[in-house]
Design a protein around this motif. Structure first.
Motif, PDB file in Angstrom:
ATOM      1  N   SER A  29       0.828  -1.227   0.116  1.00 23.87           N
ATOM      2  CA  SER A  29      -0.054   0.006   0.007  1.00 23.87           C
ATOM      3  C   SER A  29       0.806   1.338   0.062  1.00 23.87           C
ATOM      4  O   SER A  29       0.429   2.280  -0.246  1.00 23.87           O
ATOM      5  N   LEU A  30       2.183   1.240   0.262  1.00 21.10           N
ATOM      6  CA  LEU A  30       3.078   2.279   0.123  1.00 21.10           C
ATOM      7  C   LEU A  30       3.700   2.808  -1.284  1.00 21.10           C
ATOM      8  O   LEU A  30       4.522   3.503  -1.356  1.00 21.10           O
ATOM      9  N   SER A  31       3.419   1.669  -2.119  1.00 21.76           N
ATOM     10  CA  SER A  31       4.258   1.742  -3.403  1.00 21.76           C
ATOM     11  C   SER A  31       4.002   3.179  -3.922  1.00 21.76           C
ATOM     12  O   SER A  31       4.945   3.558  -4.778  1.00 21.76           O
ATOM     13  N   GLU A  32       2.684   3.525  -4.102  1.00 21.79           N
ATOM     14  CA  GLU A  32       2.489   5.101  -4.810  1.00 21.79           C
ATOM     15  C   GLU A  32       3.395   6.180  -3.795  1.00 21.79           C
ATOM     16  O   GLU A  32       3.893   7.076  -4.671  1.00 21.79           O
ATOM     17  N   VAL A  33       3.648   6.058  -2.444  1.00 21.13           N
ATOM     18  CA  VAL A  33       4.271   6.950  -1.962  1.00 21.13           C
ATOM     19  C   VAL A  33       5.898   6.691  -2.188  1.00 21.13           C
ATOM     20  O   VAL A  33       6.460   7.684  -2.377  1.00 21.13           O
ATOM     21  N   VAL A  34       6.262   5.520  -2.300  1.00 10.07           N
ATOM     22  CA  VAL A  34       7.610   5.373  -2.448  1.00 10.07           C
ATOM     23  C   VAL A  34       8.181   5.705  -3.865  1.00 10.07           C
ATOM     24  O   VAL A  34       9.117   6.305  -4.035  1.00 10.07           O
ATOM     25  N   GLU A  35       7.353   5.594  -4.812  1.00 14.38           N
ATOM     26  CA  GLU A  35       7.396   5.996  -6.268  1.00 14.38           C
ATOM     27  C   GLU A  35       7.691   7.612  -6.175  1.00 14.38           C
ATOM     28  O   GLU A  35       8.265   7.999  -7.049  1.00 14.38           O
ATOM     29  N   ALA A  36       6.770   8.376  -5.459  1.00 15.21           N
ATOM     30  CA  ALA A  36       6.415   9.701  -5.608  1.00 15.21           C
ATOM     31  C   ALA A  36       7.768  10.209  -4.882  1.00 15.21           C
ATOM     32  O   ALA A  36       8.389  11.268  -5.486  1.00 15.21           O
ATOM     33  N   MET A  37       8.236   9.707  -3.784  1.00 17.60           N
ATOM     34  CA  MET A  37       9.625  10.034  -3.224  1.00 17.60           C
ATOM     35  C   MET A  37      10.700   9.858  -4.155  1.00 17.60           C
ATOM     36  O   MET A  37      11.611  10.805  -4.264  1.00 17.60           O
ATOM     37  N   HIS A  38      10.787   8.617  -4.923  1.00 20.56           N
ATOM     38  CA  HIS A  38      11.717   8.433  -5.772  1.00 20.56           C
ATOM     39  C   HIS A  38      11.756   9.192  -6.990  1.00 20.56           C
ATOM     40  O   HIS A  38      12.805  10.047  -7.248  1.00 20.56           O
ATOM     41  N   LYS A  39      10.750   9.707  -7.454  1.00 20.28           N
ATOM     42  CA  LYS A  39      10.404  10.713  -8.430  1.00 20.28           C
ATOM     43  C   LYS A  39      11.116  12.091  -8.049  1.00 20.28           C
ATOM     44  O   LYS A  39      11.703  12.711  -8.818  1.00 20.28           O
ATOM     45  N   TRP A  40      10.726  12.497  -6.969  1.00 21.46           N
ATOM     46  CA  TRP A  40      11.172  13.785  -6.413  1.00 21.46           C
ATOM     47  C   TRP A  40      12.649  13.814  -6.152  1.00 21.46           C
ATOM     48  O   TRP A  40      13.243  14.665  -6.394  1.00 21.46           O
ATOM     49  N   GLY A  41      13.076  12.549  -5.502  1.00 26.77           N
ATOM     50  CA  GLY A  41      14.786  12.585  -5.440  1.00 26.77           C
ATOM     51  C   GLY A  41      15.459  12.666  -6.465  1.00 26.77           C
ATOM     52  O   GLY A  41      16.499  13.400  -6.513  1.00 26.77           O
ATOM     53  N   MET A  42      14.955  11.928  -7.668  1.00 30.67           N
ATOM     54  CA  MET A  42      15.713  11.960  -9.054  1.00 30.67           C
ATOM     55  C   MET A  42      15.730  13.676  -9.446  1.00 30.67           C
ATOM     56  O   MET A  42      16.601  14.006  -9.712  1.00 30.67           O
ATOM     57  N   ALA A  43      14.369  14.375  -9.321  1.00 30.85           N
ATOM     58  CA  ALA A  43      14.348  15.609  -9.929  1.00 30.85           C
ATOM     59  C   ALA A  43      15.250  16.429  -8.888  1.00 30.85           C
ATOM     60  O   ALA A  43      15.833  17.632  -9.600  1.00 30.85           O
ATOM     61  N   HIS A  44      15.458  16.200  -7.834  1.00 29.83           N
ATOM     62  CA  HIS A  44      16.035  17.110  -6.698  1.00 29.83           C
ATOM     63  C   HIS A  44      17.513  16.910  -6.977  1.00 29.83           C
ATOM     64  O   HIS A  44      18.368  17.796  -7.060  1.00 29.83           O
ATOM     65  N   ARG A  45      18.041  15.744  -7.331  1.00 35.46           N
ATOM     66  CA  ARG A  45      19.359  15.357  -7.637  1.00 35.46           C
ATOM     67  C   ARG A  45      19.871  16.236  -8.785  1.00 35.46           C
ATOM     68  O   ARG A  45      20.702  16.823  -8.875  1.00 35.46           O
ATOM     69  N   GLN A  46      18.925  16.187  -9.780  1.00 34.22           N
ATOM     70  CA  GLN A  46      19.052  16.852 -11.278  1.00 34.22           C
ATOM     71  C   GLN A  46      19.402  18.255 -10.928  1.00 34.22           C
ATOM     72  O   GLN A  46      20.258  18.926 -11.246  1.00 34.22           O
ATOM     73  N   LYS A  47      18.641  18.887  -9.974  1.00 34.13           N
ATOM     74  CA  LYS A  47      18.726  20.251  -9.610  1.00 34.13           C
ATOM     75  C   LYS A  47      19.688  20.842  -8.735  1.00 34.13           C
ATOM     76  O   LYS A  47      20.448  21.646  -9.093  1.00 34.13           O
ATOM     77  N   ILE A  48      20.611  19.784  -7.809  1.00 32.89           N
ATOM     78  CA  ILE A  48      21.528  19.855  -7.270  1.00 32.89           C
ATOM     79  C   ILE A  48      22.846  20.027  -8.029  1.00 32.89           C
ATOM     80  O   ILE A  48      23.722  20.841  -8.179  1.00 32.89           O
TER      81      ILE A  48
END
Length: 52
Positions: A29-48
């Motif tokens: 039931s956490l899969s959508e939350v984990v996927e959203a965190m992964h997506k944000w993390g990848m975008a944040h990494r690119q920003k940095i």
């Protein structure tokens, strides 16, 4: 996480003692939350990396 039903814990009768953890069906039931965190993390990494 065990208390909240996300994992099961099993203590094996070995020397030294081994503890195994396994995800429960409920943890799915956490899969959508984990996927959203992964997506944000990848975008944040690119920003940095880009220095924005």
């Amino acid at each position: 996480m065990e208390v909240h039903g996300l994992v099961t814990r099993r203590v094996c009768n070995t020397k030294p003692v081994t503890v195994e953890y396994e995800l429960t069906e409920y943890s799915d039931s956490l899969s959508e939350v984990v996927e959203a965190m992964h997506k944000w993390g990848m975008a944040h990494r690119q920003k940095i990396i880009q220095g924005d």
